[in-house]
Design a protein around this motif. Structure first.
Motif, PDB file in Angstrom:
ATOM      1  N   GLY A   1       1.151  -1.215  -0.216  1.00 60.18           N
ATOM      2  CA  GLY A   1       0.139  -0.182  -0.385  1.00 60.18           C
ATOM      3  C   GLY A   1       0.643   1.266   0.278  1.00 60.18           C
ATOM      4  O   GLY A   1       2.169   0.762  -0.071  1.00 60.18           O
ATOM      5  N   PRO A   2       0.621   2.741   0.056  1.00 58.01           N
ATOM      6  CA  PRO A   2      -1.075   2.395   0.170  1.00 58.01           C
ATOM      7  C   PRO A   2      -2.220   2.399  -0.764  1.00 58.01           C
ATOM      8  O   PRO A   2      -1.521   2.479  -2.195  1.00 58.01           O
ATOM      9  CB  PRO A   2      -1.390   3.676   1.294  1.00 58.01           C
ATOM     10  N   GLY A   3      -3.731   2.933  -0.681  1.00 53.46           N
ATOM     11  CA  GLY A   3      -4.565   2.759  -1.684  1.00 53.46           C
ATOM     12  C   GLY A   3      -4.366   1.513  -2.157  1.00 53.46           C
ATOM     13  O   GLY A   3      -5.158   1.095  -3.605  1.00 53.46           O
ATOM     14  N   ILE A   4      -4.549   0.752  -1.862  1.00 54.36           N
ATOM     15  CA  ILE A   4      -4.767  -0.820  -2.725  1.00 54.36           C
ATOM     16  C   ILE A   4      -5.844  -1.691  -1.513  1.00 54.36           C
ATOM     17  O   ILE A   4      -5.476  -1.417  -0.177  1.00 54.36           O
ATOM     18  CB  ILE A   4      -3.699  -1.846  -3.027  1.00 54.36           C
ATOM     19  N   THR A   5      -5.958  -2.713  -1.629  1.00 56.30           N
ATOM     20  CA  THR A   5      -7.162  -4.293  -0.523  1.00 56.30           C
ATOM     21  C   THR A   5      -6.685  -5.347  -0.819  1.00 56.30           C
ATOM     22  O   THR A   5      -6.252  -5.425  -3.066  1.00 56.30           O
ATOM     23  CB  THR A   5      -8.887  -3.778  -1.095  1.00 56.30           C
ATOM     24  N   ALA A   6      -5.618  -6.097  -0.365  1.00 54.35           N
ATOM     25  CA  ALA A   6      -4.941  -6.865  -1.330  1.00 54.35           C
ATOM     26  C   ALA A   6      -6.293  -8.847  -0.636  1.00 54.35           C
ATOM     27  O   ALA A   6      -7.278  -8.122   0.681  1.00 54.35           O
ATOM     28  CB  ALA A   6      -3.877  -7.624   0.075  1.00 54.35           C
ATOM     29  N   GLU A   7      -6.040  -9.063  -1.113  1.00 53.72           N
ATOM     30  CA  GLU A   7      -7.060 -10.828  -1.199  1.00 53.72           C
ATOM     31  C   GLU A   7      -7.026 -11.937  -1.343  1.00 53.72           C
ATOM     32  O   GLU A   7      -5.814 -11.636  -2.354  1.00 53.72           O
ATOM     33  CB  GLU A   7      -8.937 -10.424  -2.170  1.00 53.72           C
ATOM     34  N   VAL A   8      -6.923 -12.727  -0.695  1.00 50.00           N
ATOM     35  CA  VAL A   8      -5.940 -14.074  -0.945  1.00 50.00           C
ATOM     36  C   VAL A   8      -6.473 -15.113  -1.192  1.00 50.00           C
ATOM     37  O   VAL A   8      -8.200 -14.973  -1.141  1.00 50.00           O
ATOM     38  CB  VAL A   8      -5.114 -13.910   0.510  1.00 50.00           C
ATOM     39  N   GLY A   9      -6.723 -15.722  -1.744  1.00 49.46           N
ATOM     40  CA  GLY A   9      -7.377 -17.376  -2.849  1.00 49.46           C
ATOM     41  C   GLY A   9      -6.279 -18.594  -2.976  1.00 49.46           C
ATOM     42  O   GLY A   9      -5.206 -18.727  -3.322  1.00 49.46           O
ATOM     43  N   LYS A  10      -7.149 -20.333  -4.084  1.00 46.44           N
ATOM     44  CA  LYS A  10      -5.931 -20.832  -3.512  1.00 46.44           C
ATOM     45  C   LYS A  10      -6.593 -21.286  -4.940  1.00 46.44           C
ATOM     46  O   LYS A  10      -8.141 -21.534  -5.329  1.00 46.44           O
ATOM     47  CB  LYS A  10      -6.200 -22.174  -2.978  1.00 46.44           C
TER      48      LYS A  10
END
Length: 284
Positions: free
Chosen positions: A254-263
Motif C-alpha cells: 500500500g497505500p491505496g490498495i486492497t489485498a485479497e488471497v485465494g487458492k
C-alpha cells in the motif's frame, strides 16, 4: 384359380400364379418344409407384398429425418470477453547481461587463441582479444550464475488501459521488478516476502518453506478496478498461512490498495492487489 393346402393348416387361393413362384413365397414364410431356406434379404420386398398386414418403412420418411438432422444449425460459440495484450516494447531490462557477457567473452577468447596460433587471421590483434575476452567471459559466467529470470506476465487489454491512470506507483514498481532480469536475489519479491512471512521468527515460517512467485496477471475486477495478481507456489504452506497475512500484504504494497488471497490450484495461491483508485474519477 388354384387351391393349395398349407402344411400347417389353412388354404391359400391363388390366381395366375405358377407353381414355382408360389413355392418360393411359401419357402420364405416357412410353410413349405421341402424347399431349401433362402436369405430373408432376397425376398423382403416379395414377402411384404405377400403379407396383407405387413407395413414396410417408407424410405421417404428416412430421407426426411436425415435432412432434418443435417439442417440443424450448430451451437453458436460466444467470442472471448477479454483479449490479451502483447508486450512488444524493447527494454534493456529484458536482456540477459550474463548471456551477452559470456557470449562476447568466449568469442574473443576463441578467436584470440586461433589468431595467436596462426589458425585464424589477425595475429596482431590476438593479444588484445585475449586480454579483454578473458575478463568478459568471467564476468558473464558470474552474472549467469547469479541471474534470476523474469516471471511471465499476462496482461488483458482492459487492464492495460487502466494501468497508467489507476495503478499505484508501488504496483507499477512491483510489476517492473519481476518482469526483468535480476542479479544476486534468491527470488523475486524476496524482501517483501521476508517481511510478510517473517522467516525464522516467532510466528513466522522457515525460509525453505517460502512461497515462490510463478506468474503475475493484470486484469480488471467486476467493479472496474485495476488489479495486479501475484501467483505463488507454496508446497509447504496452507491457505490459512496466506489469509492471516492478508493485512500485511495490503500494508506492505500500500497505500491505496486492497489485498485479497485465494487458492487457485494444487499448492498454487493468488494474492490480488486491487487499486482503490476510481477509474471514472481518474478519467474525469
Amino acid at each position: 384359380m388354384k387351391t393349395i393346402s398349407a402344411p400347417r393348416g389353412g388354404t391359400i387361393l391363388c390366381s395366375h400364379t405358377n407353381h414355382f413362384t408360389l413355392c418360393n413365397r411359401l419357402c420364405f414364410l416357412s410353410l413349405h418344409p421341402s424347399c431349401p431356406p433362402r436369405p430373408p434379404s432376397l425376398h423382403l420386398t416379395r414377402a411384404s407384398r405377400f403379407l396383407p398386414h405387413s407395413t414396410p418403412i417408407s424410405p421417404i420418411t428416412h430421407r426426411f429425418v436425415l435432412r432434418a438432422a443435417e439442417s440443424t444449425p450448430p451451437a453458436s460459440i460466444s467470442p472471448a470477453d477479454k483479449t490479451i495484450a502483447t508486450d512488444d516494447e524493447f527494454s534493456l531490462a529484458k536482456v540477459s547481461f550474463g548471456t551477452i557477457g559470456l557470449g562476447v567473452g568466449v568469442t574473443l577468447l576463441s578467436y584470440g587463441f586461433g589468431a595467436y596460433f596462426n589458425i585464424l587471421p589477425g595475429s596482431e590483434w590476438s593479444a588484445i582479444m585475449l586480454t579483454y575476452g578473458f575478463p568478459l567471459a568471467i564476468i558473464g559466467m558470474a552474472l549467469k550464475y547469479a541471474e534470476l529470470k523474469p516471471v511471465p506476465c499476462l496482461t488483458y487489454s482492459d487492464a492495460l488501459n487502466l494501468r497508467e491512470t489507476c495503478a499505484t506507483p508501488i504496483l507499477k514498481q512491483v510489476r517492473n521488478d519481476v518482469i526483468r532480469y535480476r542479479y544476486g536475489d534468491e527470488q523475486h519479491l524476496d524482501e517483501a516476502l521476508k517481511r510478510i512471512f517473517q522467516y525464522g521468527q516467532g510466528g513466522g515460517i522457515p525460509r525453505r518453506s517460502a512461497p515462490i512467485l510463478q506468474t503475475i496477471r493484470e486484469e480488471v475486477t467486476e467493479d472496474g478496478k485495476y488489479c495486479l495478481i501475484l501467483v505463488f507456489e507454496a508446497k509447504a504452506l496452507q491457505l490459512s498461512d496466506f489469509e492471516k497475512r492478508q493485512a500485511k500484504f495490503a500494508s506492505f504494497f500500500g497505500p491505496g490498495i486492497t489485498a485479497e488471497v485465494g487458492k487457485s490450484g494444487n499448492d498454487v495461491y493468488e494474492v490480488r492487489l486491487i487499486s482503490n483508485t476510481n477509474p471514472n474519477a481518474s478519467i474525469s
